[in-house]
Design an enzyme around this catalytic site. Structure first.
Site, PDB file in Angstrom:
ATOM      1  N   ARG A  50       0.826  -1.191   0.000  1.00  0.00           N
ATOM      2  CA  ARG A  50       0.000   0.000   0.000  1.00  0.00           C
ATOM      3  C   ARG A  50       0.868   1.252   0.000  1.00  0.00           C
ATOM      4  O   ARG A  50       2.037   1.212   0.403  1.00  0.00           O
ATOM      5  CB  ARG A  50      -0.944   0.011   1.208  1.00  0.00           C
ATOM      6  CG  ARG A  50      -0.236   0.188   2.551  1.00  0.00           C
ATOM      7  CD  ARG A  50      -1.176   0.043   3.725  1.00  0.00           C
ATOM      8  NE  ARG A  50      -2.305   0.935   3.633  1.00  0.00           N
ATOM      9  CZ  ARG A  50      -2.292   2.212   3.992  1.00  0.00           C
ATOM     10  NH1 ARG A  50      -1.166   2.753   4.426  1.00  0.00           N
ATOM     11  NH2 ARG A  50      -3.366   2.954   3.906  1.00  0.00           N
ATOM     12  N   LEU A  51       0.265   2.332  -0.452  1.00  0.00           N
ATOM     13  CA  LEU A  51       0.831   3.673  -0.307  1.00  0.00           C
ATOM     14  C   LEU A  51      -0.218   4.519   0.385  1.00  0.00           C
ATOM     15  O   LEU A  51      -1.407   4.402   0.085  1.00  0.00           O
ATOM     16  CB  LEU A  51       1.167   4.283  -1.680  1.00  0.00           C
ATOM     17  CG  LEU A  51       2.263   3.611  -2.513  1.00  0.00           C
ATOM     18  CD1 LEU A  51       2.362   4.298  -3.878  1.00  0.00           C
ATOM     19  CD2 LEU A  51       3.602   3.657  -1.803  1.00  0.00           C
ATOM     20  N   ASP A  52       0.211   5.364   1.295  1.00  0.00           N
ATOM     21  CA  ASP A  52      -0.729   6.250   1.971  1.00  0.00           C
ATOM     22  C   ASP A  52      -1.421   7.164   0.965  1.00  0.00           C
ATOM     23  O   ASP A  52      -0.865   7.473  -0.096  1.00  0.00           O
ATOM     24  CB  ASP A  52      -0.005   7.103   3.015  1.00  0.00           C
ATOM     25  CG  ASP A  52       0.583   6.269   4.134  1.00  0.00           C
ATOM     26  OD1 ASP A  52       0.009   5.206   4.440  1.00  0.00           O
ATOM     27  OD2 ASP A  52       1.609   6.674   4.697  1.00  0.00           O
ATOM     28  N   LYS A  53      -2.599   7.615   1.323  1.00  0.00           N
ATOM     29  CA  LYS A  53      -3.384   8.473   0.431  1.00  0.00           C
ATOM     30  C   LYS A  53      -2.595   9.672  -0.098  1.00  0.00           C
ATOM     31  O   LYS A  53      -2.643   9.964  -1.303  1.00  0.00           O
ATOM     32  CB  LYS A  53      -4.657   8.936   1.142  1.00  0.00           C
ATOM     33  CG  LYS A  53      -5.560   9.815   0.298  1.00  0.00           C
ATOM     34  CD  LYS A  53      -6.812  10.213   1.067  1.00  0.00           C
ATOM     35  CE  LYS A  53      -7.701  11.134   0.229  1.00  0.00           C
ATOM     36  NZ  LYS A  53      -8.936  11.525   0.968  1.00  0.00           N
TER      37      LYS A  53
END
Length: 242
Positions: free
Chosen positions: A53-56
């Site tokens: 994942r990557l943060d928003k």
């Protein structure tokens, strides 16, 4: 900006995630409608499985599997020494030329029931971040308590993947990232927004290297930042590492 496909075959799809997009739906931000997983699924017409994942607020390279088995294989590789995960960021001050931040981190408390739990009860997890300073700049503005303001352009490599690891680690060494509302300094964030029209988090997933889980071929996925972050790098005369 919209996502772009960087690589696709029968087993995997890699894409550029713009800042402001969620990787998948989350109860933390239930009203957000810019969902990368759904967008790519509709684009390619098949089910996709998250791998990492990557943060928003973070942009950059991200990869998905087209089956649960493939996703699990790649996830295991990303958690090992076989993969390379590189980021670029802008932090406050002149950070050291290079270093290793080995600082265990407790889980991030996103929900109310987690925040009510005493921090001392949250077990810390090993977290290691490598970095090297690429360039610096001193601006003739008194943003904080000094007559000028200094900033560093940094290349970062993750050895572990804890939630908000880079942002928390750079706060730990007193060089918070620019544009981070949670772990940064609002006075510097506001300065970049007003002076340079750049209000985003200055953190970008630049490069992802891994072995293809089926063919064994080494994948080297690279995508430079776009929009305000790219304009800022050019305005400061910095060079993105190759």
């Amino acid at each position: 900006m919209h996502p772009d496909i960087l690589f696709e075959d029968t087993y995997l799809i890699a894409a550029y995630k713009p800042e402001g997009w969620l990787v998948h739906r989350s109860g933390i931000d239930p009203r957000e409608d810019k969902i990368l997983l759904q967008y790519l699924r509709d684009l390619v017409g098949c089910h996709l499985y998250p791998i990492h994942r990557l943060d928003k607020p973070t942009s950059g390279v991200i990869i998905f599997g087209k089956s649960g088995e493939i996703a699990a294989q790649v996830q295991a590789q990303l958690e090992s020494e076989k993969s390379v995960k590189k980021y670029i960021a802008v932090c406050r001050g002149y950070c050291p030329e290079e270093g290793v931040i080995d600082h265990p981190l407790p889980p991030v408390a996103d929900f109310k029931h987690q925040r009510k739990r005493p921090k001392a009860d949250l077990p810390r997890q090993p977290a290691i971040t490598l970095y090297r300073r690429l360039a610096t700049i001193e601006l003739p503005y008194s943003v904080d308590r000094y007559p000028t303001s200094r900033y560093s352009f940094v290349e970062i490599q993750l050895k572990t993947g804890r939630r908000h690891q880079i942002r928390r680690h750079f706060k730990h060494i007193s060089h918070p990232l620019i544009g981070c509302p949670k772990y940064g300094k609002s006075v510097h964030n506001r300065f970049f927004a007003e002076q340079f029209g750049c209000s985003r988090l200055l953190l970008h997933a630049l490069q992802l290297q891994l072995d293809h889980p089926v063919t064994g071929k080494r994948l080297n996925l690279i995508a430079p930042p776009r929009g305000p972050f790219s304009s800022l790098i050019q305005a400061f005369g910095w060079q993105i590492p190759e």
